[in-house]
Design an enzyme around this catalytic site. Sequence first.
Site, PDB file in Angstrom:
ATOM      1  N   LYS A 159       0.767  -1.156   0.026  1.00  0.00           N
ATOM      2  CA  LYS A 159       0.054  -0.102   0.074  1.00  0.00           C
ATOM      3  C   LYS A 159       0.881   1.067   0.105  1.00  0.00           C
ATOM      4  CE  LYS A 159      -3.930  -2.205   2.226  1.00  0.00           C
ATOM      5  NZ  LYS A 159      -5.204  -2.229   3.246  1.00  0.00           N
ATOM      6  N   TYR A 170     -12.359  -3.791  -3.462  1.00  0.00           N
ATOM      7  CA  TYR A 170     -12.923  -3.619  -2.092  1.00  0.00           C
ATOM      8  C   TYR A 170     -14.473  -3.883  -1.854  1.00  0.00           C
ATOM      9  CZ  TYR A 170      -8.298  -2.147  -0.396  1.00  0.00           C
ATOM     10  OH  TYR A 170      -7.013  -2.045  -0.218  1.00  0.00           O
ATOM     11  N   ARG A 186      -1.102 -14.676   4.486  1.00  0.00           N
ATOM     12  CA  ARG A 186      -1.947 -13.977   5.609  1.00  0.00           C
ATOM     13  C   ARG A 186      -1.026 -14.273   6.978  1.00  0.00           C
ATOM     14  NH1 ARG A 186      -6.094 -10.767   4.323  1.00  0.00           N
ATOM     15  NH2 ARG A 186      -6.756 -11.256   6.256  1.00  0.00           N
ATOM     16  N   THR A 219      -5.764  -7.740   9.892  1.00  0.00           N
ATOM     17  CA  THR A 219      -5.769  -6.757   9.449  1.00  0.00           C
ATOM     18  C   THR A 219      -5.731  -5.239  10.130  1.00  0.00           C
ATOM     19  OG1 THR A 219      -7.516  -7.484   7.989  1.00  0.00           O
ATOM     20  CG2 THR A 219      -7.792  -5.143   8.259  1.00  0.00           C
ATOM     21  N   ARG A 257       2.693  -6.441   9.914  1.00  0.00           N
ATOM     22  CA  ARG A 257       1.856  -5.380  10.410  1.00  0.00           C
ATOM     23  C   ARG A 257       2.467  -5.384  11.997  1.00  0.00           C
ATOM     24  NH1 ARG A 257      -3.480  -7.271   7.510  1.00  0.00           N
ATOM     25  NH2 ARG A 257      -3.307  -6.023   5.706  1.00  0.00           N
ATOM     26  N   ASN A 260      -2.255   0.005   6.877  1.00  0.00           N
ATOM     27  CA  ASN A 260      -1.727  -1.317   7.445  1.00  0.00           C
ATOM     28  C   ASN A 260      -0.760  -1.972   6.454  1.00  0.00           C
ATOM     29  OD1 ASN A 260      -3.594  -2.055   5.613  1.00  0.00           O
ATOM     30  ND2 ASN A 260      -4.896  -3.327   6.847  1.00  0.00           N
ATOM     31  N   HIS A 296      -1.923  -5.183   1.318  1.00  0.00           N
ATOM     32  CA  HIS A 296      -3.417  -5.997   1.248  1.00  0.00           C
ATOM     33  C   HIS A 296      -2.640  -7.701   0.819  1.00  0.00           C
ATOM     34  CE1 HIS A 296      -7.251  -7.758  -0.314  1.00  0.00           C
ATOM     35  NE2 HIS A 296      -6.438  -7.912  -1.372  1.00  0.00           N
ATOM     36  N   GLU A 327      -9.148 -11.377  -7.474  1.00  0.00           N
ATOM     37  CA  GLU A 327      -8.164 -10.194  -7.419  1.00  0.00           C
ATOM     38  C   GLU A 327      -6.872 -10.408  -8.518  1.00  0.00           C
ATOM     39  OE1 GLU A 327      -8.855  -9.410  -2.729  1.00  0.00           O
ATOM     40  OE2 GLU A 327      -6.858 -10.331  -3.453  1.00  0.00           O
TER      41      GLU A 327
END
Length: 171
Positions: free
Chosen positions: A16, A56, A98, A104, A115, A135, A138, A149
Amino acid sequence: MTKSQDFIQRSLVVLKPDTVQRGIIGEIIQRFERVGLKIVGMKMIMPDEHLYREHYEGIGQMITRRGEQVFRYNVEYMMTGPVIAMVLEGVEAVPLVRKIVGPTEPKSAEMGTIRGDFSHMSFGYSDAKGTGVPNLVHASSNQEEAKKEIDLWFNANELYDYSDLNEKYTR
């Protein structure tokens, strides 16, 4: 009988604007490479609101789950600068990515996750401030979402199939 190839997955990862603007792209990509995930597509882009709406809400159902205001905050935040979109491939890549990224909400992320190590923002603070949560990354939530995606962010000719040395040890 399940074959080992059935476990090979692809996941979309988007670094991001906060990752790009803080200059920590390499450190984050390195975490994925170190566990043996292979980059099969990567590009820097500045998506428009249409792509973010499709991503999104069309795929992720953000408005449906969290409301229009959260969606607006997130899109405004995502449009503050370019992002790095990439497709990672490996053994059970979706849950592995993940795990590496962490939850998140950065304040809930364990140390050792991306994160947890590079951010500490809470949903409450970002809501009070009226902004999206920076954060960093994605990551696709599941295989079905990953497929949608990847198809949204990449054309087939932007994805590469090749062998790398990690596969000897990670596949």
